[in-house]
Design an enzyme around this catalytic site. Structure first.
Site, PDB file in Angstrom:
ATOM      1  N   GLU A 273      20.184  20.115-107.310  1.00 31.25           N
ATOM      2  CA  GLU A 273      20.248  18.797-108.066  1.00 31.25           C
ATOM      3  C   GLU A 273      19.598  17.805-107.674  1.00 31.25           C
ATOM      4  O   GLU A 273      19.744  17.427-106.444  1.00 31.25           O
ATOM      5  CB  GLU A 273      21.939  18.639-108.085  1.00 31.25           C
ATOM      6  CG  GLU A 273      22.253  17.697-109.173  1.00 31.25           C
ATOM      7  CD  GLU A 273      21.804  18.090-110.525  1.00 31.25           C
ATOM      8  OE1 GLU A 273      22.297  18.808-111.234  1.00 31.25           O
ATOM      9  OE2 GLU A 273      20.854  17.162-111.048  1.00 31.25           O
TER      10      GLU A 273
ATOM     11  N   LYS B 116      14.064  20.931-102.676  1.00 28.99           N
ATOM     12  CA  LYS B 116      15.131  19.793-102.529  1.00 28.99           C
ATOM     13  C   LYS B 116      15.119  19.032-101.220  1.00 28.99           C
ATOM     14  O   LYS B 116      15.144  17.682-101.256  1.00 28.99           O
ATOM     15  CB  LYS B 116      16.462  20.693-102.775  1.00 28.99           C
ATOM     16  CG  LYS B 116      17.585  19.791-102.726  1.00 28.99           C
ATOM     17  CD  LYS B 116      17.760  18.693-103.568  1.00 28.99           C
ATOM     18  CE  LYS B 116      18.715  17.534-103.231  1.00 28.99           C
ATOM     19  NZ  LYS B 116      19.881  17.568-104.121  1.00 28.99           N
TER      20      LYS B 116
ATOM     21  N   CYS C 192      23.281  12.906 -98.859  1.00 33.86           N
ATOM     22  CA  CYS C 192      22.195  13.777 -98.877  1.00 33.86           C
ATOM     23  C   CYS C 192      21.147  13.418 -97.691  1.00 33.86           C
ATOM     24  O   CYS C 192      20.617  14.450 -97.054  1.00 33.86           O
ATOM     25  CB  CYS C 192      21.572  13.929-100.250  1.00 33.86           C
ATOM     26  SG  CYS C 192      22.385  14.839-101.290  1.00 33.86           S
TER      27      CYS C 192
HETATM   28  C1  UDX Z   1      26.951  17.903-103.094  1.00 32.82           C
HETATM   29  C2  UDX Z   1      26.319  19.059-103.122  1.00 32.82           C
HETATM   30  O1  UDX Z   1      26.799  20.280-103.623  1.00 32.82           O
HETATM   31  C3  UDX Z   1      25.712  19.146-101.532  1.00 32.82           C
HETATM   32  O2  UDX Z   1      25.029  20.256-101.236  1.00 32.82           O
HETATM   33  C4  UDX Z   1      25.053  17.947-101.090  1.00 32.82           C
HETATM   34  O3  UDX Z   1      24.346  18.273-100.310  1.00 32.82           O
HETATM   35  C5  UDX Z   1      25.953  16.806-101.438  1.00 32.82           C
HETATM   36  O4  UDX Z   1      26.702  16.553-102.401  1.00 32.82           O
HETATM   37  P1  UDX Z   1      29.355  16.964-103.482  1.00 32.82           P
HETATM   38  O5  UDX Z   1      29.673  17.485-105.047  1.00 32.82           O
HETATM   39  O6  UDX Z   1      28.862  15.589-103.466  1.00 32.82           O
HETATM   40  O7  UDX Z   1      28.609  18.019-102.930  1.00 32.82           O
HETATM   41  O8  UDX Z   1      30.558  17.547-102.726  1.00 32.82           O
HETATM   42  P2  UDX Z   1      32.028  17.186-102.875  1.00 32.82           P
HETATM   43  O9  UDX Z   1      32.106  15.833-103.694  1.00 32.82           O
HETATM   44  O10 UDX Z   1      32.634  17.141-101.379  1.00 32.82           O
HETATM   45  O11 UDX Z   1      32.637  18.164-103.721  1.00 32.82           O
HETATM   46  C6  UDX Z   1      32.345  19.445-103.030  1.00 32.82           C
HETATM   47  C7  UDX Z   1      33.994  20.108-103.835  1.00 32.82           C
HETATM   48  O12 UDX Z   1      34.024  21.400-103.403  1.00 32.82           O
HETATM   49  C8  UDX Z   1      35.228  19.588-103.152  1.00 32.82           C
HETATM   50  O13 UDX Z   1      36.043  18.939-104.343  1.00 32.82           O
HETATM   51  C9  UDX Z   1      36.051  20.706-102.427  1.00 32.82           C
HETATM   52  O14 UDX Z   1      37.369  20.661-102.452  1.00 32.82           O
HETATM   53  C10 UDX Z   1      35.419  21.960-103.307  1.00 32.82           C
HETATM   54  N1  UDX Z   1      35.277  23.281-102.434  1.00 32.82           N
HETATM   55  C11 UDX Z   1      34.715  23.335-101.063  1.00 32.82           C
HETATM   56  C12 UDX Z   1      35.892  24.380-102.820  1.00 32.82           C
HETATM   57  O15 UDX Z   1      36.211  24.210-103.947  1.00 32.82           O
HETATM   58  N2  UDX Z   1      35.592  25.341-102.364  1.00 32.82           N
HETATM   59  C13 UDX Z   1      35.434  25.439-101.051  1.00 32.82           C
HETATM   60  O16 UDX Z   1      35.176  26.660-100.226  1.00 32.82           O
HETATM   61  C14 UDX Z   1      34.911  24.329-100.281  1.00 32.82           C
HETATM   62  C1  UDX Z   2      19.587  11.003-103.508  1.00 32.22           C
HETATM   63  C2  UDX Z   2      18.481  11.451-104.200  1.00 32.22           C
HETATM   64  O1  UDX Z   2      17.903  10.118-104.756  1.00 32.22           O
HETATM   65  C3  UDX Z   2      18.667  12.516-105.280  1.00 32.22           C
HETATM   66  O2  UDX Z   2      17.604  12.797-106.149  1.00 32.22           O
HETATM   67  C4  UDX Z   2      19.367  13.718-104.791  1.00 32.22           C
HETATM   68  O3  UDX Z   2      19.724  14.558-105.433  1.00 32.22           O
HETATM   69  C5  UDX Z   2      20.565  13.055-103.733  1.00 32.22           C
HETATM   70  O4  UDX Z   2      20.019  12.128-102.722  1.00 32.22           O
HETATM   71  P1  UDX Z   2      21.767   9.390-103.644  1.00 32.22           P
HETATM   72  O5  UDX Z   2      22.000   9.634-102.237  1.00 32.22           O
HETATM   73  O6  UDX Z   2      22.870   9.719-104.745  1.00 32.22           O
HETATM   74  O7  UDX Z   2      20.687  10.324-104.271  1.00 32.22           O
HETATM   75  O8  UDX Z   2      21.178   7.805-103.817  1.00 32.22           O
HETATM   76  P2  UDX Z   2      20.108   7.225-103.786  1.00 32.22           P
HETATM   77  O9  UDX Z   2      19.540   6.306-104.827  1.00 32.22           O
HETATM   78  O10 UDX Z   2      18.866   8.212-103.621  1.00 32.22           O
HETATM   79  O11 UDX Z   2      20.315   6.231-102.636  1.00 32.22           O
HETATM   80  C6  UDX Z   2      20.300   6.653-101.024  1.00 32.22           C
HETATM   81  C7  UDX Z   2      20.479   5.435-100.156  1.00 32.22           C
HETATM   82  O12 UDX Z   2      19.094   4.936 -99.941  1.00 32.22           O
HETATM   83  C8  UDX Z   2      21.235   4.344-100.726  1.00 32.22           C
HETATM   84  O13 UDX Z   2      22.322   4.174 -99.410  1.00 32.22           O
HETATM   85  C9  UDX Z   2      20.524   3.342-101.081  1.00 32.22           C
HETATM   86  O14 UDX Z   2      21.166   1.987-101.050  1.00 32.22           O
HETATM   87  C10 UDX Z   2      19.258   3.330-100.045  1.00 32.22           C
HETATM   88  N1  UDX Z   2      18.163   2.747-100.864  1.00 32.22           N
HETATM   89  C11 UDX Z   2      17.936   3.460-101.847  1.00 32.22           C
HETATM   90  C12 UDX Z   2      17.427   1.587-100.126  1.00 32.22           C
HETATM   91  O15 UDX Z   2      17.921   1.356 -99.133  1.00 32.22           O
HETATM   92  N2  UDX Z   2      16.278   1.298-100.688  1.00 32.22           N
HETATM   93  C13 UDX Z   2      15.662   1.771-101.729  1.00 32.22           C
HETATM   94  O16 UDX Z   2      14.598   1.351-102.071  1.00 32.22           O
HETATM   95  C14 UDX Z   2      16.408   2.838-102.548  1.00 32.22           C
END
Ligand code: UDX
Ligand code: UDX
Length: 459
Positions: free
Chosen positions: A162, A217, A273
């Protein structure tokens, strides 16, 4: 394979919005999102869509449209697995906090549990899609678990990372730069490509092998984070040379080979991430003995930690080298605007440092609840929960948060901060009234005219 039913394990920041958009765009496919966390599922099912567990602009509207039609949230994981032809794994993969690779490697235990769960209950063929960000070659482990069940169920494994960014997740999903699908079986790849094809142009759907997809990714995130660390490194140099980082960013960004995006100097990147994925890359490189590669990418993290530390150091030195007993108001706690996610937010680390210098911290964030602020600080284990509660207060009104403060630190670039009545804020603060703008969002001239001592990043 014609897909009629999809299941997604993990109702988080990735699984929730992604499945909501898939359901919206494919009304003939039934999409069920399952999670082990019953409280989270209940929140997703709350009649009042403003109470969804995740805040993302545009998400509530899509959930309101699709929920109960072809989008369902449930805790019945086995049932959903059994009934679906395609299963997305979208559980979290945090950095390991124990054992080998502690602090570096991704903890894949939840992903493995999902694979075992699927292997156990599946009675018909399935396409299993890795949605979570995973270290390259994780699909091998999933495959080996799924292929050793002893049953004659056939599993195809796809990697479909993603690329959505939080805060713009819905727009990113609706208008992706590209969709990446890695796999071995052409028919499995095409089944997934068809689902995206209902709203994404086929020439934006990239087909690769599984390993390229997994590594892409990590690489995409590493490159994005590297841009931020690069501009943040230059921001420090600007502060010593009367150059202005915003001007430098504009000047280099107009070079089409460099490009203008992701060049905002800041207090450092946060989020679930960037740090985790780079640590992963570093760990994998080291495990192949590629130390030069590992050191190269590790520097992106080192610089980011430096940027956070530099911000709090500058604040302390401006406040006459002590913040002990002083009230510092932090505007913003989320790692970026338009999200209630705080994972790895720079605010946590800056607050922790200031608390170690005995500051009193007042936090206001438009979307982050108090209990998350305390949980984030407690997670660091620097001091006890009761000590954190003594030193940190949270507010629902920004004007209360800043009252009698010695300084304001802007941690998140929420739009509403720009339109505050800064004169009123100035009048209610201790003098001299300091602002440390970690996001360069305020107008220096106007703010200084009011009387503030203003400092920002890279100017
Ligand atoms: C995402 C991506 O999936 C991860 O790879 C990325 O690097 C970080 O963001 P995200 O959706 O943001 O994860 O994570 P989170 O909001 O913590 O959601 C994960 C969910 O999975 C939680 O609600 C948790 O309860 C659930 N979970 C976890 C299960 O249902 N089963 C499990 O065994 C572990
Ligand atoms: C990131 C990637 O952009 C996305 O493609 C991937 O799937 C998940 O990780 P995210 O972490 O949700 O997404 O947010 P992003 O907008 O990338 O920002 C990450 C961090 O960088 C934030 O703390 C943001 O404030 C910071 N940032 C971003 C800066 O400090 N300067 C910039 O110019 C852009």
């Amino acid at each position: 394979m014609k897909i009629n039913k999809i299941c997604c394990i993990g109702a988080g920041y990735v699984g929730g919005p992604t499945m909501a958009v898939i359901a919206k765009k494919n009304p003939n496919i039934e999409v069920t999102i399952v999670d082990i966390n019953a409280e989270r599922i209940a929140a997703w099912n709350d009649e009042d869509v403003s109470k969804l567990p995740i805040y993302e602009p545009g998400l509530a509207e899509i959930v309101a449209e699709t929920r109960g039609r072809n989008l369902f949230f449930s805790t019945e994981i086995d049932k959903a697995i059994k009934e679906s032809e395609m299963i997305f794994i979208s559980v979290n993969t945090p950095t390991k906090t124990y054992g080998k690779g502690k602090g570096m490697a991704a903890d894949l235990k939840y992903v493995e549990l999902c694979a075992r769960n699927i292997a156990e209950v599946a009675t018909t063929d399935k396409i299993v899609v890795e949605k979570s960000t995973l270290p390259v070659r994780t699909a091998q482990a999933i495959k080996s678990i799924l292929h050793n069940t002893g049953s004659d169920v056939n599993f195809e494994i796809l990697s479909n990372p993603e690329f959505l960014a939080e805060g713009t997740a819905i727009q990113d999903l609706l208008h992706p730069d590209r969709v990446l699908i890695g796999g071995e079986s052409e028919s499995a790849i095409e089944s997934l490509a068809n689902i995206y094809g209902s709203w994404v142009n086929q020439d934006k759907i990239l087909r690769t092998n599984v390993w390229s997809s997994e590594l892409s990714k990590l690489t995409a995130n590493a490159f994005l984070a590297q841009r931020i660390s690069s501009i943040n490194a230059i921001s420090e140099l600007c502060e010593h040379t009367e150059a202005d980082v915003t001007e430098v960013a504009r000047a280099i960004g107009m070079d089409s080979r460099i490009g203008s995006k992701f060049l905002n100097a800041s207090i450092g990147f946060g989020g679930s991430c960037f740090q985790k994925d780079i640590l992963n890359l570093v760990y994998i490189a080291r495990s192949y003995g590629l130390n030069a590669v590992a050191d190269y990418w590790e520097q992106v993290i080192i610089l980011n930690d430096h940027q956070k530390r530099r911000f709090s150091d500058n604040l302390i030195s401006a406040l006459y080298n002590t913040v002990s007993g002083k009230k510092i108001a932090m505007l913003g706690w989320a790692f970026k605007k338009d999200t209630n996610d705080t994972r790895e937010s720079a605010a946590i680390y800056v607050a922790d440092h200031l608390l170690s210098e005995q500051a009193n911290i007042a936090v206001y964030d438009p979307k982050v609840p108090a209990k998350k602020v305390y949980a984030d600080l407690n997670y660091l284990e620097t001091r006890s929960d009761s000590k954190n509660k003594d030193l940190v207060s949270t507010y629902n009104d920004p004007y209360d948060a800043v009252k009698d403060a010695h300084a304001i630190a802007i941690m998140t670039e929420w739009d509403e901060f720009k339109s505050y009545n800064w004169k009123r804020i100035f009048d209610s603060m201790k003098k001299p009234a300091f602002i440390f703008d970690g996001r360069n969002i305020l107008d220096k001239n106007e703010i200084e005219k009011i009387g503030f001592e203003y400092s920002s990043i890279g100017k």
